[in-house]
Design a protein around this motif. Sequence first.
Motif, short mmCIF file in Angstrom:
data_model
loop_
_atom_site.label_atom_id
_atom_site.label_comp_id
_atom_site.label_asym_id
_atom_site.label_seq_id
_atom_site.Cartn_x
_atom_site.Cartn_y
_atom_site.Cartn_z
N GLU A 136 0.84 -1.19 0.00
CA GLU A 136 0.00 0.00 0.00
C GLU A 136 0.88 1.25 0.00
N VAL A 137 0.53 2.21 -0.85
CA VAL A 137 1.22 3.50 -0.90
C VAL A 137 0.19 4.60 -1.12
N ASP A 138 0.65 5.82 -0.97
CA ASP A 138 -0.18 6.97 -1.30
C ASP A 138 0.38 7.59 -2.58
N GLY A 139 -0.03 7.09 -3.72
CA GLY A 139 0.42 7.61 -5.01
C GLY A 139 1.52 6.77 -5.63
N THR A 140 1.49 6.64 -6.94
CA THR A 140 2.48 5.82 -7.65
C THR A 140 3.90 6.33 -7.46
N GLU A 141 4.07 7.61 -7.19
CA GLU A 141 5.41 8.17 -6.99
C GLU A 141 6.08 7.63 -5.73
N ASN A 142 5.33 6.99 -4.85
CA ASN A 142 5.88 6.44 -3.62
C ASN A 142 6.19 4.95 -3.71
N ARG A 143 6.04 4.39 -4.88
CA ARG A 143 6.39 2.99 -5.08
C ARG A 143 7.91 2.84 -5.12
N ILE A 144 8.38 1.68 -4.73
CA ILE A 144 9.80 1.38 -4.79
C ILE A 144 10.00 0.14 -5.64
N GLU A 145 11.23 -0.18 -5.94
CA GLU A 145 11.57 -1.42 -6.62
C GLU A 145 11.92 -2.44 -5.54
N PHE A 146 11.06 -3.44 -5.38
CA PHE A 146 11.40 -4.54 -4.48
C PHE A 146 12.39 -5.45 -5.18
N PRO A 147 13.20 -6.21 -4.44
CA PRO A 147 14.13 -7.15 -5.08
C PRO A 147 13.36 -8.07 -6.03
N TRP A 156 0.22 -3.53 -6.13
CA TRP A 156 0.20 -2.21 -5.49
C TRP A 156 -1.24 -1.75 -5.28
N PHE A 157 -1.47 -1.11 -4.14
CA PHE A 157 -2.77 -0.55 -3.82
C PHE A 157 -2.56 0.89 -3.34
N ASP A 158 -3.26 1.83 -3.98
CA ASP A 158 -3.09 3.26 -3.71
C ASP A 158 -4.21 3.73 -2.79
N ARG A 159 -3.83 4.31 -1.66
CA ARG A 159 -4.85 4.78 -0.72
C ARG A 159 -5.41 6.14 -1.10
N GLU A 160 -4.90 6.74 -2.18
CA GLU A 160 -5.47 7.95 -2.78
C GLU A 160 -5.73 9.07 -1.77
N GLY A 161 -4.71 9.40 -1.00
CA GLY A 161 -4.80 10.51 -0.07
C GLY A 161 -5.36 10.17 1.30
N ALA A 162 -5.92 9.00 1.46
CA ALA A 162 -6.42 8.59 2.78
C ALA A 162 -5.23 8.36 3.71
N PRO A 163 -5.41 8.54 5.01
CA PRO A 163 -4.29 8.29 5.93
C PRO A 163 -3.92 6.80 5.93
N PRO A 164 -2.68 6.48 6.27
CA PRO A 164 -2.29 5.06 6.35
C PRO A 164 -3.26 4.31 7.27
N GLY A 165 -3.74 3.18 6.77
CA GLY A 165 -4.69 2.39 7.54
C GLY A 165 -6.11 2.96 7.52
N GLY A 166 -6.31 4.06 6.82
CA GLY A 166 -7.61 4.71 6.76
C GLY A 166 -8.61 4.00 5.87
#
Length: 179
Positions: A136-147, A156-166
Amino acid sequence: FESLGGDEFLYVLLPPRGRDELTVDVDFNWQQYEEMPEAERPEGAYYSVRAWRPVERELDMWFVLHGDEGASSAWAMRAEPGQPVALWGPRRAFDPPEATGSYLLVTDETGFGAVCAVIDDVLAVDAAAVVTVIAEVDGTENRIEFPAGANVSVAWFDREGAPPGGRPLLVDAVSDLDI
């Protein structure tokens, strides 16, 4: 520092808020912490070790910055070389049975370092292991490259501005899996 490998984590002890010096030394223990006046107690939190390079004696830890909401975030935003910090640990929690061949790792940004370390550890033992990451991230710009690995997949699941766990994104994603 003696690495345990995998998802090892350390408690990062920082100077008390508003101070520049640590109030603990190498003999620190948690009983001393309980006995210290509150204003003298170090602040801190647990953080995963992303990488350890023993020859260089360098340790990588990832901090999620979220303003001055937490002591560790506030410290990390302003950290500069030479500032004091103490580390307590390491400890390790991830200990699957040896015959494990399939892994489900569920995380938001705060767990990215641990998930990367676990994937590294799993693939070093079994390159054919199946690893599914639900992130889970807030926006595609916060994605990382996992090994990467032959059988490593990331959803990937985008919370679209909601708070973490929101939003129940991670719970719903895991519930929707056909395991």
